[in-house]
Design a protein around this motif. Structure first.
Motif, mmCIF file in Angstrom:
data_model
loop_
_atom_site.group_PDB
_atom_site.id
_atom_site.type_symbol
_atom_site.label_atom_id
_atom_site.label_comp_id
_atom_site.label_asym_id
_atom_site.label_seq_id
_atom_site.Cartn_x
_atom_site.Cartn_y
_atom_site.Cartn_z
ATOM 1 N N PHE A 1 0.828 -1.202 0.000
ATOM 2 C CA PHE A 1 0.000 0.000 0.000
ATOM 3 C C PHE A 1 0.867 1.259 0.000
ATOM 4 C CE2 PHE A 1 -2.407 3.452 1.853
ATOM 5 C CZ PHE A 1 -3.658 3.333 1.261
ATOM 6 N N SER B 1 -8.186 0.045 -3.442
ATOM 7 C CA SER B 1 -7.412 0.042 -2.194
ATOM 8 C C SER B 1 -7.426 1.418 -1.552
ATOM 9 C CB SER B 1 -5.961 -0.375 -2.470
ATOM 10 O OG SER B 1 -5.878 -1.724 -2.837
ATOM 11 N N HIS C 1 -10.823 2.204 0.035
ATOM 12 C CA HIS C 1 -11.030 1.538 1.321
ATOM 13 C C HIS C 1 -10.302 2.288 2.428
ATOM 14 C CE1 HIS C 1 -11.742 -1.792 4.126
ATOM 15 N NE2 HIS C 1 -10.511 -1.557 4.552
ATOM 16 N N TYR C 2 -9.055 2.634 2.183
ATOM 17 C CA TYR C 2 -8.283 3.311 3.227
ATOM 18 C C TYR C 2 -8.884 4.667 3.566
ATOM 19 C CZ TYR C 2 -4.612 5.243 6.044
ATOM 20 O OH TYR C 2 -3.938 5.811 7.094
ATOM 21 N N ASP D 1 -10.545 5.654 7.005
ATOM 22 C CA ASP D 1 -9.807 6.629 7.796
ATOM 23 C C ASP D 1 -10.745 7.711 8.337
ATOM 24 O OD1 ASP D 1 -7.361 7.599 8.869
ATOM 25 O OD2 ASP D 1 -7.204 9.075 7.267
ATOM 26 N N VAL E 1 -3.917 -1.594 9.432
ATOM 27 C CA VAL E 1 -4.815 -0.748 8.637
ATOM 28 C C VAL E 1 -4.189 -0.354 7.300
ATOM 29 C CG1 VAL E 1 -6.036 0.115 10.669
ATOM 30 C CG2 VAL E 1 -4.138 1.444 9.745
ATOM 31 N N PHE E 2 -2.874 -0.433 7.188
ATOM 32 C CA PHE E 2 -2.230 -0.202 5.898
ATOM 33 C C PHE E 2 -2.272 -1.457 5.026
ATOM 34 C CE2 PHE E 2 -0.181 3.606 7.730
ATOM 35 C CZ PHE E 2 -0.283 4.468 6.659
ATOM 36 N N PRO F 1 -6.364 -2.646 3.174
ATOM 37 C CA PRO F 1 -6.918 -2.220 1.880
ATOM 38 C C PRO F 1 -6.348 -2.992 0.697
ATOM 39 C CG PRO F 1 -6.338 -0.315 3.205
ATOM 40 C CD PRO F 1 -5.766 -1.512 3.898
#
Length: 217
Positions: A27, A40, A43-44, A48, A206-207, A210
């Protein structure tokens, strides 16, 4: 953004292997290269936005619990700024990138949010501080790497610029100083370090999420 004493130096050293995984994950490398898939990125960014609301809530809790007015004001400022960033991301960035707002937190982001809120409400104050610090310190260090690797005409430039600037670095450095001052003579040093490292693991999760979901989907 650097350690300011022996204890925060220990924290950084304990988390350094996770940081190395972060800056080499797909990512991060693809975001800096401008080749990250929109799925991707969507999603992040959308997750966030939901996460920042919870993070601000956790910062508000530690502001209430802080022992002196300077620290109270500092964490209130972080809470306020976090909500302002959430508002901008939701009302400006979703439109800019043509994305739909998320309604429910994904597993990695929900796990991180719950971790922060639990520590903010229930842990000794110095442990709560340490749990919240990686969102600023580790994320800021990763953002610095992304900026250094960033290519010209990156389609995600607007997002990359979000955490650049002196103000963010100033806040983070002050936060590191608070953790050092509150933890260096604490009887909870082991818990402080465990909370800091666990928060860094959540940052990695969390990285990674996605990209993993985009591959599966």
């Amino acid at each position: 953004m650097q350690a300011v004493g022996t204890f925060t130096k220990e924290l950084w050293e304990a988390a350094f292997p996770i940081y190395q995984k972060l800056i080499s994950c797909r990512f991060v490398t693809e975001l800096a290269a401008g080749t990250l898939s929109k799925k991707s990125f969507s999603h992040y960014l959308t997750q966030d936005i939901l996460y920042l609301k919870k993070d601000a809530e956790a910062l508000g809790k530690v502001a209430e619990r802080s022992r002196n007015e300077e620290d109270k004001d500092f964490f209130k400022s972080l809470e306020k700024d976090g909500l302002e960033v959430e508002f901008v991301l939701r009302d400006e960035y979703l439109w800019h990138f043509n994305l739909q707002e998320a309604r429910v937190q994904s597993k990695a982001f929900a796990d991180y949010s719950n971790f922060l809120l639990n520590h903010a409400k229930n842990s000794p104050l110095e442990v709560a501080y340490a749990a919240l610090l990686p969102c600023f310190w580790i994320y800021g260090a990763v953002a610095d790497v992304i900026i250094q690797r960033n290519v010209s005409y990156n389609p995600y430039q607007k997002f990359i610029d979000t955490y650049a600037g002196d103000e963010y670095q100033h806040y983070t450095q002050k936060f590191i100083e608070i953790v050092e001052c509150n933890s260096v003579e604490s009887e909870c040093k082991k818990q402080v370090k465990e909370a800091f490292v666990e928060a860094c693991r959540h940052e990695l999760a969390v990285f990674e999420e996605p990209y993993e979901l985009s591959v599966k989907g």
